[in-house]
Scaffold this motif. Structure first.
Motif, PDB file in Angstrom:
ATOM      1  N   ARG A  71       0.843  -1.183   0.000  1.00  9.54           N
ATOM      2  CA  ARG A  71       0.000   0.000   0.000  1.00  9.54           C
ATOM      3  C   ARG A  71       0.883   1.239   0.000  1.00  9.54           C
ATOM      4  N   CYS A  73       1.772   4.651   1.286  1.00  8.74           N
ATOM      5  CA  CYS A  73       1.491   5.233   2.600  1.00  8.74           C
ATOM      6  C   CYS A  73       2.600   6.191   2.972  1.00  8.74           C
ATOM      7  N   ALA A  84      -2.748   0.889   7.693  1.00 14.13           N
ATOM      8  CA  ALA A  84      -2.151  -0.018   6.721  1.00 14.13           C
ATOM      9  C   ALA A  84      -1.724  -1.325   7.389  1.00 14.13           C
TER      10      ALA A  84
END
Length: 259
Positions: A71, A73, A84
């Motif tokens: 992800r 982030c 996350a």
């Protein structure tokens, strides 16, 4: 990094285990993502470099390895980081090994530092480690143990003076390690620091490696070869695996003998 650069060591205890890495899309982080994938681990990682992260995960999946969970982030946002980690655990289960790798070694002078800049440096180089630990510890307790690996730096030990905020944050990695090893040890959670020397990532080569840097390497390292990301990954694999079961509250330096 090609498959041939990987250590021949295989750690059966890592197969199927969930490993979470901050800053995993490039450099040392990417080498660790790949190394854990080759061990059969379930890897999750975050990074601000979305394109690089997506590309890395797709490439490893194309090699018939377990596709890492990624992800995009910004770890300066603690809520986003912890969200996350929660999402990754919903996919792969509780985290067995946490690697606090994310960092930024931007150069700056003492005179240029403002309060806002100081806070921003800590928000990248120090704060995410503590809040990532906070997020994974309950799951590690459920698993009956785990391994937390904080990344330090030899920069402050070598008295490098062109990034005082980075030096301060990285020296604190050892304090975090030793401060957490005691209270978490009773739950069989190990906490260690890995301290790299000057690793030849693409960023380091592009931004900082010049003729003076080449001479510094030859003058300060005991070993003549340049330090590559996979050498750090090999140390982290060992500390994440059960083979290092009685290693905690320690610092493991991989710097070719610089310090």
């Amino acid at each position: 990094m090609s498959r041939s650069t990987h250590s021949s060591a295989v750690y059966p205890s890592l197969k199927g285990r969930h490993v979470f890495i901050t800053g995993g899309a490039t450099g040392i982080g990417a080498a660790m993502v790949e190394a854990f994938a080759h061990q059969g681990a379930q890897v999750s990682y975050v990074d601000v470099a979305n394109e690089a992260g997506e590309s890395l995960s797709a490439r490893l999946a194309a090699e018939s390895l377990p596709k890492p969970w990624f992800r995009a982030c910004d770890v300066k946002d603690v809520n986003a980081l912890q969200a996350a980690i929660t999402q990754a655990m919903q996919t792969h289960g509780d985290v067995h090994a946490l690697v606090n790798n994310v960092a930024s070694d931007d150069r700056h002078s003492l005179e240029s530092v403002t309060a806002d800049y100081f806070d921003e440096r800590m928000a990248i180089n120090l704060r995410p480690a503590l809040f990532a630990i906070q997020s994974v510890v309950p799951g590690m307790k459920r698993l009956g143990g785990g391994s937390i690996i904080n990344f330090g730096s030899i920069g402050w030990k070598a008295k490098q003076g062109d990034y005082p905020c980075y030096a301060m944050a990285k020296s604190a990695a050892n304090g975090l390690t030793r401060g957490m090893a005691g209270p978490l040890g009773k739950d069989h959670i190990r906490v260690n620091t890995v301290t790299p020397g000057w690793v030849m990532t693409e960023r380091q080569i592009n931004l900082w490696l010049d003729e003076d840097g080449e001479q510094n390497i030859q003058r300060n390292q005991c070993l003549p070869d340049k330090l590559q990301p996979e050498y750090l990954a090999n140390m982290v694999l060992f500390l994440a695996a059960d083979d290092s079961a009685m290693c905690t509250a320690q610092e493991f330096t991989v710097d070719a003998g610089w310090t």
